[in-house]
Design a protein around this motif. Structure first.
Motif, PDB file in Angstrom:
ATOM      1  N   VAL B  98       0.856  -1.192   0.000  1.00  0.00           N
ATOM      2  CA  VAL B  98       0.000   0.000   0.000  1.00  0.00           C
ATOM      3  C   VAL B  98       0.889   1.239   0.000  1.00  0.00           C
ATOM      4  CG1 VAL B  98      -1.645   1.353   1.346  1.00  0.00           C
ATOM      5  CG2 VAL B  98      -1.961  -1.106   1.122  1.00  0.00           C
ATOM      6  N   ALA B 100       3.878   1.565  -1.185  1.00  0.00           N
ATOM      7  CA  ALA B 100       4.472   1.741  -2.520  1.00  0.00           C
ATOM      8  C   ALA B 100       3.455   2.369  -3.460  1.00  0.00           C
ATOM      9  CB  ALA B 100       4.952   0.400  -3.059  1.00  0.00           C
ATOM     10  N   LEU B 101       2.235   1.919  -3.374  1.00  0.00           N
ATOM     11  CA  LEU B 101       1.178   2.478  -4.217  1.00  0.00           C
ATOM     12  C   LEU B 101       0.958   3.947  -3.884  1.00  0.00           C
ATOM     13  CD1 LEU B 101      -1.236  -0.556  -4.192  1.00  0.00           C
ATOM     14  CD2 LEU B 101      -0.372   0.567  -6.233  1.00  0.00           C
ATOM     15  N   ARG B 102       0.969   4.262  -2.618  1.00  0.00           N
ATOM     16  CA  ARG B 102       0.768   5.655  -2.203  1.00  0.00           C
ATOM     17  C   ARG B 102       1.877   6.540  -2.763  1.00  0.00           C
ATOM     18  NH1 ARG B 102      -3.823   5.862  -1.051  1.00  0.00           N
ATOM     19  NH2 ARG B 102      -4.856   4.792   0.685  1.00  0.00           N
ATOM     20  N   ARG B 103       3.092   6.042  -2.725  1.00  0.00           N
ATOM     21  CA  ARG B 103       4.212   6.832  -3.264  1.00  0.00           C
ATOM     22  C   ARG B 103       3.985   7.109  -4.743  1.00  0.00           C
ATOM     23  NH1 ARG B 103       7.206   3.662   0.305  1.00  0.00           N
ATOM     24  NH2 ARG B 103       7.657   2.060  -1.244  1.00  0.00           N
ATOM     25  N   ALA B 104       3.614   6.064  -5.475  1.00  0.00           N
ATOM     26  CA  ALA B 104       3.374   6.243  -6.910  1.00  0.00           C
ATOM     27  C   ALA B 104       2.221   7.225  -7.139  1.00  0.00           C
ATOM     28  CB  ALA B 104       3.073   4.903  -7.561  1.00  0.00           C
ATOM     29  N   MET B 105       1.206   7.116  -6.310  1.00  0.00           N
ATOM     30  CA  MET B 105       0.064   8.013  -6.465  1.00  0.00           C
ATOM     31  C   MET B 105       0.452   9.451  -6.189  1.00  0.00           C
ATOM     32  SD  MET B 105      -2.868   5.539  -4.875  1.00  0.00           S
ATOM     33  CE  MET B 105      -4.205   6.711  -4.787  1.00  0.00           C
ATOM     34  N   VAL B 107       3.348  10.750  -6.835  1.00  0.00           N
ATOM     35  CA  VAL B 107       4.027  11.208  -8.038  1.00  0.00           C
ATOM     36  C   VAL B 107       2.997  11.620  -9.079  1.00  0.00           C
ATOM     37  CG1 VAL B 107       5.511  10.525  -9.961  1.00  0.00           C
ATOM     38  CG2 VAL B 107       6.072   9.792  -7.640  1.00  0.00           C
ATOM     39  N   LEU B 108       1.995  10.786  -9.260  1.00  0.00           N
ATOM     40  CA  LEU B 108       0.942  11.100 -10.228  1.00  0.00           C
ATOM     41  C   LEU B 108       0.237  12.388  -9.847  1.00  0.00           C
ATOM     42  CD1 LEU B 108      -0.651   7.621 -11.010  1.00  0.00           C
ATOM     43  CD2 LEU B 108       0.920   8.965 -12.398  1.00  0.00           C
TER      44      LEU B 108
END
Lengths: 116, 116
Positions: B98, B100-105, B107-108
């Motif tokens: 989760v 890792a997903l938050r980090r990517a989000m 960035v987006l």
DNA sequence: ACTTGACCTGGAGCGCGCTCCAGATCTGAG
DNA sequence: CTCAGATCTGGAGCGCGCTCCAGGTCAAGT
């Protein structure tokens, strides 16, 4: 003068293997990386930053094709509108993944509660 | 009398393909599924429920080996303590995902903000 | 009894994302 | 100049998670 890094240094700094760095470049996810007169790759800080982005998205579970598309959208000429649309779509899929993870975590929490 | 389902019905209800159902059974993630006199599989509601759990974890990105271990821990004789420890570990790795997903989000979100 | 279609098994094939290898080339230290 | 070590390229190999296929069996309708 911008500091240039050898492949080994770039791999070290990014935590990505040499092979994977080359692979990402072949696949168009990064670079093309500039070369020394002798043909060796020389990574700039900007390259490293971009590699960081790529690994961030890879860690989040995006596939190579997704990232290639991502690169294409951000690099080619596209209206800001197009980019935003694309980025929002990606964001939505990531949110769905978070939701899937939450569901699984709930199941685990139930089991943990049961055995505690 | 418990209702038994044909493979096709089970696939339909769970959204898992026939091949994958057989694959999961071979891998020990589900079943063994009981058979009719003629050798055909007959799925019970309990089987379906379990398949639901498996797909939930698969959707969350757990691998086949993880799930096999999961099954082993829940089925074999293990102290409640062992089970809880194992379950908590799994939960922790899901939480990392989760993150890792938050980090990517993030960035987006930054990019979206930039182009908006 | 015959036909049709669902199901069986074992094993091959596939797409993804690396990872590894061979054989050649470049580079820097001594 | 020499030699070791880093890097190059193209291509093969691998683990995962299915997916597909062939050749055969079973079940239900007519």
């Amino acid at each position: 003068m911008t500091t240039l890094l050898t492949p080994a240094a770039a791999a070290d700094r990014t935590g990505v293997s040499l092979d994977t760095l080359r692979y990402y470049e072949r696949e168009g996810l990064i670079g093309p990386i500039r070369r020394s007169p002798g043909g060796r790759r020389e990574y700039t800080e900007d390259d490293l930053f971009w590699i960081g982005l790529v690994t961030c998205f890879r860690d989040a579970g995006l596939g190579i094709a997704d990232l290639r598309e991502f690169v294409a959208i951000l690099r080619a000429e596209h209206s800001a509108q197009d980019r935003v649309t694309f980025l929002r779509e990606r964001r939505a899929t990531l949110e769905q993944r978070v939701a899937a993870l939450r569901r699984a975590m709930e199941v685990l929490d139930d089991k943990i509660a049961y055995y505690s």
